[in-house]
Design a protein around this motif. Structure first.
Motif, PDB file in Angstrom:
ATOM      1  N   GLN A  10       0.823  -1.204   0.000  1.00  0.00           N
ATOM      2  CA  GLN A  10       0.000   0.000   0.000  1.00  0.00           C
ATOM      3  C   GLN A  10       0.864   1.264   0.000  1.00  0.00           C
ATOM      4  O   GLN A  10       0.549   2.246  -0.674  1.00  0.00           O
ATOM      5  CB  GLN A  10      -0.936  -0.002   1.212  1.00  0.00           C
ATOM      6  N   GLN A  11       1.960   1.227   0.768  1.00  0.00           N
ATOM      7  CA  GLN A  11       2.853   2.386   0.803  1.00  0.00           C
ATOM      8  C   GLN A  11       3.540   2.571  -0.544  1.00  0.00           C
ATOM      9  O   GLN A  11       3.707   3.702  -1.019  1.00  0.00           O
ATOM     10  CB  GLN A  11       3.906   2.184   1.905  1.00  0.00           C
ATOM     11  N   ARG A  12       3.915   1.465  -1.167  1.00  0.00           N
ATOM     12  CA  ARG A  12       4.554   1.561  -2.477  1.00  0.00           C
ATOM     13  C   ARG A  12       3.605   2.171  -3.500  1.00  0.00           C
ATOM     14  O   ARG A  12       3.991   3.038  -4.292  1.00  0.00           O
ATOM     15  CB  ARG A  12       5.012   0.176  -2.952  1.00  0.00           C
ATOM     16  N   GLY A  19       4.043  10.247  -6.806  1.00  0.00           N
ATOM     17  CA  GLY A  19       5.169  10.702  -7.606  1.00  0.00           C
ATOM     18  C   GLY A  19       4.885  10.790  -9.089  1.00  0.00           C
ATOM     19  O   GLY A  19       5.750  11.231  -9.856  1.00  0.00           O
ATOM     20  N   SER A  20       3.705  10.384  -9.506  1.00  0.00           N
ATOM     21  CA  SER A  20       3.372  10.402 -10.930  1.00  0.00           C
ATOM     22  C   SER A  20       2.859  11.774 -11.348  1.00  0.00           C
ATOM     23  O   SER A  20       2.004  12.357 -10.680  1.00  0.00           O
ATOM     24  CB  SER A  20       2.314   9.350 -11.246  1.00  0.00           C
ATOM     25  N   LEU A 320       2.919  -0.503 -11.518  1.00  0.00           N
ATOM     26  CA  LEU A 320       3.703   0.224 -10.513  1.00  0.00           C
ATOM     27  C   LEU A 320       5.085   0.587 -11.046  1.00  0.00           C
ATOM     28  O   LEU A 320       5.569   1.708 -10.837  1.00  0.00           O
ATOM     29  CB  LEU A 320       3.825  -0.615  -9.240  1.00  0.00           C
ATOM     30  N   ARG A 321       5.719  -0.364 -11.733  1.00  0.00           N
ATOM     31  CA  ARG A 321       7.046  -0.070 -12.284  1.00  0.00           C
ATOM     32  C   ARG A 321       6.969   1.048 -13.322  1.00  0.00           C
ATOM     33  O   ARG A 321       7.837   1.921 -13.386  1.00  0.00           O
ATOM     34  CB  ARG A 321       7.643  -1.332 -12.918  1.00  0.00           C
TER      35      ARG A 321
END
Length: 373
Positions: A10-12, A19-20, A320-321
């Protein structure tokens, strides 16, 4: 040697979306500070006292909702699950029939741990198992009696589906002909007006009661409301207290709901229109991928499903990546509904998505698909 600490998923995800620079689905998650600051961003006067057991700003919100829906009254609830259970329980008592007709994909069947049965002794029947709202013929010809017909607008787990206005009117009339009351699960009723080409009071006016959500669509912290006739809402307040929903103070949720009504409600037509643009671009982008599809096409609201032939875990990691490495976040979570290797995500077109052109959508999906190879 110290073991490497695992990163909280969840933090990731929170950090990747924060950050996007660009998001296609949903909105950028707020920090605690931003969430607190947003409460002061609405037009409600902040110089007065806080609420106590549902007065003050909570009453202001209730009156605002009743006005928007054209009902006699509305009551604030801390959760939609509580509001739904109270509504169904009240109607069961008034009709003398504890049977509720609903869809097998309706929220009480899928997401509430069968609270209507466990807490209130109600039972459900299904006029249809098709992935759509029951039609008038199915309601009229259903073999068992029922006291309440519950209709979820839109039917979220079927793909945010809506009937036509004519179909909705006919279904409601069929229930009335059976002497049943009609309750609308209108958690997302706010965005149905473009599809129906009707106002909120016209839509809500078809039913005997309506539940609405403040965190779905409107972006509030939490909370819901149950709206309908004044006598019914008064009874609902009594049951709200019995269910533990008479909180001492609820001003943060009420303020965020009022702010959401001011900020998001006027923009929903724009979101729904752009959702059709995004959906068409996504359909083009995945046209050559076996088993991929956008559903429904075109969308009925500003939300719809995208299906891809990959495991959910693989799609989450690739997304995510991509967000972490490129600053572009396309989708949120992915689910596998039963068939291994086939997953879907719910695309929600809001303000950030308005910046995306069809070509940019296609390019973004192409980049994601490349990472999946």
């Amino acid at each position: 040697m110290a073991e490497e600490m695992e990163i909280d998923p969840q933090q990731r995800r929170y950090e990747a979306l924060r950050g996007s620079g660009r998001l296609l689905s949903g909105t950028r998650p707020r920090s605690l500070r931003e969430s607190i600051d947003s409460l002061a961003g609405g037009s409600h006067e902040l110089g007065g006292r806080t609420d106590v057991y549902g007065d003050g700003v909570v009453e202001v919100l209730e009156e605002r909702v009743a006005g928007l829906l054209g009902t006699e009254a509305a009551a604030f609830f801390p959760t939609g699950t509580m509001a739904q259970q109270v509504a169904l329980r009240c109607w069961a008592g008034r009709t003398g029939d504890r049977t509720v007709a609903m869809h097998p994909l309706a929220h009480p069947e899928v997401h509430e741990r069968f609270a209507y049965a466990q807490l209130s002794g109600l039972r459900s029947v299904w006029p249809t198992t098709e992935r759509r709202m029951p039609d008038a013929e199915e309601v009229a010809d259903f073999a068992e009696p029922f006291g309440t017909l519950m209709l979820e607008l839109p039917l979220r787990d079927a793909g945010f589906l809506l009937p036509t206005w004519t179909e909705l009117e006919a279904t409601v009339e069929a229930a009335r002909a059976r002497d049943a009351v009609v309750h609308l699960d209108g958690a997302r009723i706010w965005e149905t007006t473009p599809h129906f080409d009707r106002s909120l009071p016209e839509i809500a006016g078809l039913a005997d009661s309506v539940y609405v959500s403040f965190y779905k669509t409107l972006g509030g912290i939490s909370g819901a409301a149950l709206a309908g006739p004044a006598e019914f809402v008064a009874e609902a307040r009594t049951w709200r207290h019995r269910y533990g929903g008479q909180l001492y103070q609820q001003w943060p949720a009420a303020l965020s709901a009022l702010a959401g009504i001011e900020r998001e409600l006027p923009r929903l037509g724009e979101y729904v229109a752009h959702a059709k643009v995004v959906a068409a671009a996504l359909a083009e982008a995945v046209a050559e991928v076996p088993g991929a599809r956008v559903f429904p096409e075109p969308p009925h609201t500003h939300q719809f499903q995208l299906w891809l032939p990959y495991p959910a875990e693989t799609l989450v990691e690739a997304g995510l990546r991509m967000a972490e490495e490129t600053g572009q976040a396309l989708f949120g979570g992915w689910r596998e509904p039963g068939l291994p290797g086939i997953s879907y995500t719910e695309v929600t077109v809001q303000a950030p998505a308005l910046e995306w052109s069809p070509q940019e959508v296609r390019s973004g999906v192409a980049a994601l698909l490349e990472r999946l190879k």
